[in-house]
Design a protein around this motif. Structure first.
Motif, PDB file in Angstrom:
ATOM      1  N   THR A   1       0.836  -1.209   0.000  1.00 46.93           N
ATOM      2  CA  THR A   1       0.000   0.000   0.000  1.00 46.93           C
ATOM      3  C   THR A   1       0.862   1.248   0.000  1.00 46.93           C
ATOM      4  N   ALA A   2       1.911   1.241   0.823  1.00 44.12           N
ATOM      5  CA  ALA A   2       2.782   2.416   0.901  1.00 44.12           C
ATOM      6  C   ALA A   2       3.562   2.588  -0.406  1.00 44.12           C
ATOM      7  N   CYS A   3       3.997   1.483  -1.014  1.00 42.06           N
ATOM      8  CA  CYS A   3       4.731   1.587  -2.288  1.00 42.06           C
ATOM      9  C   CYS A   3       3.805   2.009  -3.428  1.00 42.06           C
ATOM     10  N   SER A   4       2.545   1.583  -3.396  1.00 44.73           N
ATOM     11  CA  SER A   4       1.582   2.047  -4.404  1.00 44.73           C
ATOM     12  C   SER A   4       1.369   3.553  -4.273  1.00 44.73           C
ATOM     13  N   PHE A   5       1.254   4.011  -3.022  1.00 50.16           N
ATOM     14  CA  PHE A   5       1.142   5.454  -2.780  1.00 50.16           C
ATOM     15  C   PHE A   5       2.380   6.187  -3.290  1.00 50.16           C
TER      16      PHE A   5
END
Lengths: 193, 193, 193, 193
Positions: free
Chosen positions: A152-156
């Motif tokens: 999720t953080a890498c997608s953000f």
């Protein structure tokens, strides 16, 4: 964690860190740098990345930051990571000195393997240094919840490391100045392209 | 890449580019422009798009930017792209001169086809120019990871090309001025609606 | 589209509009308003919504905006919409005068039904007015790509209509002033809670 | 809801609240705080969280805020929540006084269980206080749509509670000052790490 010196611009350190029995891993986005062109427009100079840092455990709840190794995921490698299902595995190979006279001296391989029965993933980093004849191995088992945070953080972060977050920001000038002073020490640790 | 001249407002170029054997493709968001109405409010003037640019290889690691062709994906076409599964295919047809006296002179077709066995997609652009009696064909095979980057970045960009990112930005005036000076050269290259 | 008058604060209109044979639909986020409390802190005053506007076709490519009807989706109703798969259907009922003496005079029902064979969805709005003894019916067939745009844009907008985008914005004061002057005409058209 | 006093910095309260027969639940993101280091750079000081607040019903449409209990989800616990499918369940255990002399006095357990047949989830919080010999139990049934809002909003908030939204914000100084004055009363209510 890592505190570079001699950098006049304030930076923020907000790594997502996971501490396990034999090693720890932290996930940290590095923004791209921008260059002003003769036309007055800007372009991405140095691409951003997601910097993975591994450092070994040297006792219970003790870790040795001096023995860290880093692996910088490019946008496309981040694409691999965030599209991994609970049955997939990924493997990436980097040569920090690629295209230079030192090519082949250091070889890094990162593998991420889902372990369905264990409800998690194994993240492995191997760094083979032919010069010093040493091999560093790190193994960090992460839970499904921890991997979801990473995804999720890498997608953000993905549009940010591509520089797309700046498309809507009118204050390009300030940002470009700022970014051009980013600590080169950090970025030069590992880069494969 | 493309550096328009004569545009007084600074712009940022941060394309996601994929270089393959026969051609390269870059993905670039173009923001909408805004107009101030008599009421003092603002509305979207020219809609944004995701601009796909293709240019051919003319040797090993050499590409000819002068022979580029572009295809501008509308918000709804971006919706098609980001909802594609690894079994789907999409095809889009554009006529850059639609609704003008030159309608039908140039016909563009973009197809995206998943190749499950090859773990990737084929992106094809065909441009048939009835005036010059020429046809340009581009084929770019992209990996699943590259396509995930395209989908994630386009999902991030979708609300921006619709103008929704500006709903929460109080400084409308400045943005509107800025946007109204966007380089028309770029936007007029290809637009079907 | 809709241009309210007498509102001193500039607003932005960036609806996503779909024009079909019998009617058109537009999707438009409405931000919440904020109130300064005696403590100096702020809270959400009026919740935001996604405003769906329907207006009928009165000829080829001609639509009558004067005969429009609106349906305001709450955060939870947006949750229903963005979680719909291609096999689901949703139905919502609103009474714009609920909890007032006019309760029951006007009844609105919105239904969204996936049509797997047709690769799309039917969006229906029925407005029954017991006072004027009239019923307005709108049917808009949308493609899967158009519905994906609606879902992606509404997912982006959801934290905004909840006010969560403001948590990281230090300039609360300015925003609160601004929001408190939002055009009440628009918001009072339809609201069920 | 909760209005802390004596906090000179304006804060925004925008909880997502769900009121059910026996109890209510609100979901509220708490941003991290930042510290300026001697190097002039910044790091995350206190991590952010998603604060879940439960309070009991004491009559029809009446709830007693004074009897509230809170449960603060860490980034990794948020990862668990947002990856839950309609067949999963999650359980979390917190000891607000962990690693202090009061460890074990209060034990909190939060469970989230999908109820496929009921098209929703049960969210349970149990707080056992060994000092006061009391146990507080809260049960809030939430619909699939309400849970989708929780998941979407928490996915949006996750990079923020990790501090990653600040990576692209040049005004670190102001933000750090601001955050360092965040109301400690709120944060000290419950924290397990």
């Amino acid at each position: 964690l890592f505190f570079p010196v001699g950098n006049p611009e304030p930076r923020l350190f907000a790594p997502y860190s996971i501490y396990k029995g034999k090693a720890a891993i932290s996930v940290n986005p590095i923004l791209p740098t921008f260059t002003k062109m003769d036309s007055g427009h800007f372009r991405v100079d140095r691409k951003g990345c997601i910097l993975l840092t591994f450092w070994p455990a040297i006792g219970e709840h003790k870790y040795d930051w001096a023995k860290k190794q880093v692996f910088a995921l490019s946008a496309t490698e981040v694409g691999s990571l965030i599209s991994m299902s609970s049955k997939d595995s990924s493997e990436f190979f980097h040569d920090p000195s690629m295209k230079s006279s030192n090519a082949g001296q250091v070889r890094k391989s990162l593998s991420i393997k889902a372990v369905p029965d264990a409800n998690g993933y194994f993240i492995n980093l191997n760094v083979v240094n032919n010069l010093t004849k040493t091999t560093d191995r790190f193994v960090v088992p992460v839970t499904t919840a921890e991997f979801v945070v990473m995804k999720t953080a890498c997608s953000f972060a993905l549009p940010h490391i591509m520089g797309w977050h700046r498309l809507t920001n009118p204050q390009l000038e300030e940002g470009a100045k700022k970014s051009s002073k980013i600590d080169p020490q950090l970025l030069d640790l590992e880069w494969d392209k």
